[in-house]
Design a protein around this motif. Structure first.
Motif, PDB file in Angstrom:
ATOM      1  N   PRO A   1       0.819  -1.215   0.000  1.00 18.07           N
ATOM      2  CA  PRO A   1       0.000   0.000   0.000  1.00 18.07           C
ATOM      3  C   PRO A   1       0.851   1.262   0.000  1.00 18.07           C
ATOM      4  CG  PRO A   1      -0.886  -1.597   1.549  1.00 18.07           C
ATOM      5  CD  PRO A   1       0.433  -2.146   1.090  1.00 18.07           C
TER       6      PRO A   1
ATOM      7  N   GLU B   1      -3.855   3.337  -8.177  1.00 20.37           N
ATOM      8  CA  GLU B   1      -3.872   3.553  -6.731  1.00 20.37           C
ATOM      9  C   GLU B   1      -3.305   4.943  -6.472  1.00 20.37           C
ATOM     10  OE1 GLU B   1      -2.001   1.514  -2.648  1.00 20.37           O
ATOM     11  OE2 GLU B   1      -1.357   0.846  -4.638  1.00 20.37           O
TER      12      GLU B   1
ATOM     13  N   THR C   1      -6.506   7.990   0.498  1.00 22.00           N
ATOM     14  CA  THR C   1      -6.088   6.958  -0.441  1.00 22.00           C
ATOM     15  C   THR C   1      -7.305   6.389  -1.161  1.00 22.00           C
ATOM     16  OG1 THR C   1      -6.205   5.228   1.251  1.00 22.00           O
ATOM     17  CG2 THR C   1      -4.074   6.310   0.936  1.00 22.00           C
TER      18      THR C   1
ATOM     19  N   THR D   1      -8.541   3.872  -5.042  1.00 22.12           N
ATOM     20  CA  THR D   1      -8.223   3.246  -6.324  1.00 22.12           C
ATOM     21  C   THR D   1      -9.297   3.597  -7.341  1.00 22.12           C
ATOM     22  OG1 THR D   1      -9.354   1.196  -5.719  1.00 22.12           O
ATOM     23  CG2 THR D   1      -6.981   1.318  -5.267  1.00 22.12           C
TER      24      THR D   1
END
Length: 273
Positions: A68, A111, A194, A196
């Motif tokens: 990650p 990502e 964060t 995607t």
């Protein structure tokens, strides 16, 4: 995939505290938090911090493609800390910091990570845009910056008010109720935004420092769709030129109150299709 990058310091005689770089399938942009010449406790300086962290982060996200992004950022912050904790006072409250934007392609998705007030502009295949910006610093700033915005940019009174404003911001850095930014503590990475996005839905990805987004979010002379059109047709250099033109037309901040008449401006435009 094609990448175009442009960056320009606020003043040709001063170091550019922004940093951006790309590798196959990955890109990073950092905006070092300058303190207007004030003591930072670090002998290396803000530009060193942002460029060193940026280079280590890009290495990490490409070397560990399934890890990650937040974990890669935490590791990179820890590495930077190890490089200068023996020579610099990292407990000093004004120790150098930086915003972070990172993007990486993998497993059919993009990502991303955003920490601090730099921005990620996502353009879809139909021409629509989505912007990811960490607004926590802006929200804190709105509560504190009234005295700064009431004074002409560059005046002695403005400089004094700006110093007080920055000091107040420093006290709210990396704590609940304040804002989060990359600094000496790797735990700041846990607070990054964060997500995607399916890769097939995207046409381009653009990373921008807040000095490059002023036309939209401060001056309100453009919008994200027009910004994307400029990037696609003329590239990042033209966008930064337009920012400078607007800044130079309002050097005292009368029309657009702001802390700095000019700011470092960096754009990394990554065309995926």
């Amino acid at each position: 995939m094609r990448t175009a990058l442009a960056t320009l310091p606020a003043d040709p005689d001063r170091e550019n505290e922004d940093f951006a770089a790309a590798a196959p399938g990955a890109a990073v942009l950092l905006d070092g938090a300058g303190v207007g010449g004030a003591e930072t406790g670090c002998t290396h300086g803000v530009a060193w911090f942002s460029s060193t962290l940026g280079a280590l982060l890009l290495r990490s996200i490409t070397a560990h493609p399934v890890r990650p992004l937040a974990e890669c950022l935490a590791d990179s912050i820890g590495l930077v800390r190890s490089l200068h904790e023996g020579t610099c006072d990292l407990a000093y409250r004004a120790s150098p910091t930086s915003t972070v934007v990172a993007a990486r392609v993998g497993a059919g998705a993009l990502e991303y990570l955003v920490l601090g007030d730099s921005s990620l502009l996502l353009a879809d295949q139909d021409g629509g845009t989505t912007v990811v910006t960490d607004r926590r610093l802006d929200e804190v700033g709105k509560r504190l910056r009234g005295p700064v915005d009431a004074l002409p940019t560059g005046s002695p009174e403005h400089a004094a008010a700006l110093a007080e404003y920055r000091d107040a911001l420093t006290g709210l850095r990396n704590r609940p109720g304040g804002f989060w930014i990359a600094g000496p503590d790797p735990r700041a990475a846990e607070h990054a935004l964060t997500g995607t996005v399916p890769l097939e839905s995207l046409a381009s990805v653009t990373l921008l420092s807040d000095g490059a987004t002023r036309l939209v979010d401060r001056f309100e002379l453009s919008d994200w769709e027009k910004t994307l059109a400029v990037l696609d047709s003329s590239g990042p250099d033209e966008l930064i030129r337009s920012v400078r033109e607007a800044e130079d037309g309002d050097p005292d901040g009368r029309r657009w109150p702001r802390g700095k008449a000019r700011d470092d401006a960096t754009v990394l435009h990554w065309v995926l299709s």
